[in-house]
Design a protein around this motif. Structure first.
Motif, short mmCIF file in Angstrom:
data_model
loop_
_atom_site.label_atom_id
_atom_site.label_comp_id
_atom_site.label_asym_id
_atom_site.label_seq_id
_atom_site.Cartn_x
_atom_site.Cartn_y
_atom_site.Cartn_z
N ALA A 169 -18.88 4.91 -24.58
CA ALA A 169 -18.41 4.60 -23.23
C ALA A 169 -18.61 3.13 -22.89
N SER A 170 -19.74 2.57 -23.26
CA SER A 170 -20.04 1.17 -22.91
C SER A 170 -19.48 0.18 -23.91
N ARG A 171 -19.23 0.64 -25.14
CA ARG A 171 -18.76 -0.21 -26.23
C ARG A 171 -19.72 -1.37 -26.48
N ALA A 172 -21.00 -1.09 -26.27
CA ALA A 172 -22.04 -2.10 -26.46
C ALA A 172 -23.22 -1.46 -27.17
N PRO A 173 -23.96 -2.24 -27.97
CA PRO A 173 -25.15 -1.70 -28.63
C PRO A 173 -26.21 -1.33 -27.60
N LEU A 174 -26.92 -0.25 -27.88
CA LEU A 174 -27.96 0.21 -26.97
C LEU A 174 -29.24 0.55 -27.73
N ARG A 175 -30.35 0.30 -27.08
CA ARG A 175 -31.66 0.76 -27.53
C ARG A 175 -32.10 1.77 -26.49
N LEU A 176 -32.42 2.97 -26.91
CA LEU A 176 -32.80 3.98 -25.96
C LEU A 176 -33.68 5.04 -26.61
N ALA A 177 -34.34 5.80 -25.78
CA ALA A 177 -35.14 6.92 -26.28
C ALA A 177 -34.21 8.11 -26.48
N PRO A 178 -34.50 8.93 -27.49
CA PRO A 178 -33.68 10.14 -27.66
C PRO A 178 -33.78 11.00 -26.40
N GLU A 179 -32.63 11.56 -26.03
CA GLU A 179 -32.63 12.37 -24.81
C GLU A 179 -31.74 13.59 -25.02
N GLY A 180 -32.16 14.67 -24.51
CA GLY A 180 -31.35 15.88 -24.53
C GLY A 180 -31.34 16.59 -25.88
N GLU A 181 -30.87 17.82 -25.84
CA GLU A 181 -30.83 18.64 -27.05
C GLU A 181 -29.94 18.07 -28.13
N GLY A 182 -28.82 17.45 -27.75
CA GLY A 182 -27.90 16.89 -28.74
C GLY A 182 -28.54 15.81 -29.58
N ASP A 183 -29.26 14.89 -28.94
CA ASP A 183 -29.93 13.83 -29.69
C ASP A 183 -31.04 14.40 -30.57
N LEU A 184 -31.81 15.32 -30.03
CA LEU A 184 -32.90 15.90 -30.80
C LEU A 184 -32.38 16.72 -31.99
N ALA A 185 -31.26 17.41 -31.80
CA ALA A 185 -30.66 18.16 -32.91
C ALA A 185 -30.17 17.21 -34.00
N LEU A 186 -29.58 16.09 -33.59
CA LEU A 186 -29.12 15.09 -34.55
C LEU A 186 -30.31 14.52 -35.33
N LEU A 187 -31.35 14.15 -34.62
CA LEU A 187 -32.53 13.58 -35.26
C LEU A 187 -33.20 14.56 -36.22
N ALA A 188 -33.19 15.83 -35.89
CA ALA A 188 -33.77 16.85 -36.77
C ALA A 188 -33.03 16.89 -38.11
N ARG A 189 -31.74 16.59 -38.08
CA ARG A 189 -30.95 16.59 -39.32
C ARG A 189 -31.25 15.35 -40.17
N PHE A 190 -31.88 14.33 -39.57
CA PHE A 190 -32.25 13.12 -40.31
C PHE A 190 -33.59 13.28 -41.03
N GLY A 191 -34.36 14.30 -40.70
CA GLY A 191 -35.66 14.49 -41.31
C GLY A 191 -36.72 14.76 -40.27
N PRO A 192 -37.96 14.91 -40.70
CA PRO A 192 -39.03 15.34 -39.79
C PRO A 192 -39.50 14.27 -38.79
N ALA A 193 -39.31 13.00 -39.08
CA ALA A 193 -39.80 11.94 -38.18
C ALA A 193 -38.88 11.80 -36.98
N THR A 194 -39.47 11.73 -35.79
CA THR A 194 -38.70 11.54 -34.56
C THR A 194 -39.08 10.19 -33.96
N PRO A 195 -38.11 9.31 -33.77
CA PRO A 195 -38.42 7.98 -33.23
C PRO A 195 -38.66 8.01 -31.72
N SER A 196 -39.43 7.05 -31.25
CA SER A 196 -39.60 6.90 -29.80
C SER A 196 -38.44 6.11 -29.22
N GLN A 197 -37.83 5.27 -30.06
CA GLN A 197 -36.69 4.47 -29.63
C GLN A 197 -35.70 4.39 -30.78
#
Length: 181
Positions: A57-85
């Motif tokens: 939507a913004s067409r700009a790079p972003l640094r953010l904390a994972p939010e919501g089930e969608g982000d957490l589900a995506l991160l789970a597919r990357f492996g066991p480590a969950t980033p804070s940012q």
């Protein structure tokens, strides 16, 4: 590869029809995530991931904390480590977001560093995509003049940025902008 030097994990996603298809990765398999072959099976809806949706939507790079089930589900597919940012940046082509770079430091937990050089590289990647599309259209004889004008403006901007950051000389920029290329 460039992103792999600055982040623990990095994934390139190609966007098509509202879906983000994983195409390449660095650091996932060594952090307990999928290898290159398994990564190709990773496809998510852009709307399901808050971080992907915001960057598109913004067409700009972003640094953010994972939010919501969608982000957490995506991160789970990357492996066991969950980033804070995490870091997500667009790769634009033809006035659209064509791909996304996802990156984090979930393994080492170090803060995300300066990404300005990476963002220049991502812009150059978008220019390369534009050029490939134009070359294909030229081969078919179907390039409208407005598309050629748009490409020239993007190359001028990229050259100005490259010259400003001392990555190109004036001669190199003039050569890149030559109409005979």
């Amino acid at each position: 590869e460039f992103a792999g030097r600055h982040f623990d994990r990095a994934v390139i996603f190609w966007l098509r029809d509202g879906e983000a298809q994983a195409m390449a990765q660095v650091g996932l398999s060594s952090a307990g995530g999928p290898d290159d072959t398994a990564l190709l099976e990773l496809c998510v809806s852009v709307d399901d991931s808050g971080c992907f949706r915001k960057v598109c939507a913004s067409r700009a790079p972003l640094r953010l904390a994972p939010e919501g089930e969608g982000d957490l589900a995506l991160l789970a597919r990357f492996g066991p480590a969950t980033p804070s940012q995490l870091y997500v940046a667009p790769i634009e082509s033809g006035e659209e977001v064509a791909a996304l770079l996802y990156a984090d430091n979930a393994v080492t937990r170090r803060p995300l560093g300066d990404t300005s050089a990476l963002e220049v590289m991502l812009h150059e990647g978008g220019l390369a995509l534009d050029r490939a599309v134009l070359e294909r259209a030229l081969d078919r004889g179907s390039v409208p003049a407005v598309v050629l004008d748009h490409q020239a403006r993007r190359q001028q901007l990229a050259c100005a940025v490259s010259f400003h950051t001392r990555q190109s000389t004036a001669h190199e920029c003039a050569t890149r902008l030559s109409p005979n290329q």
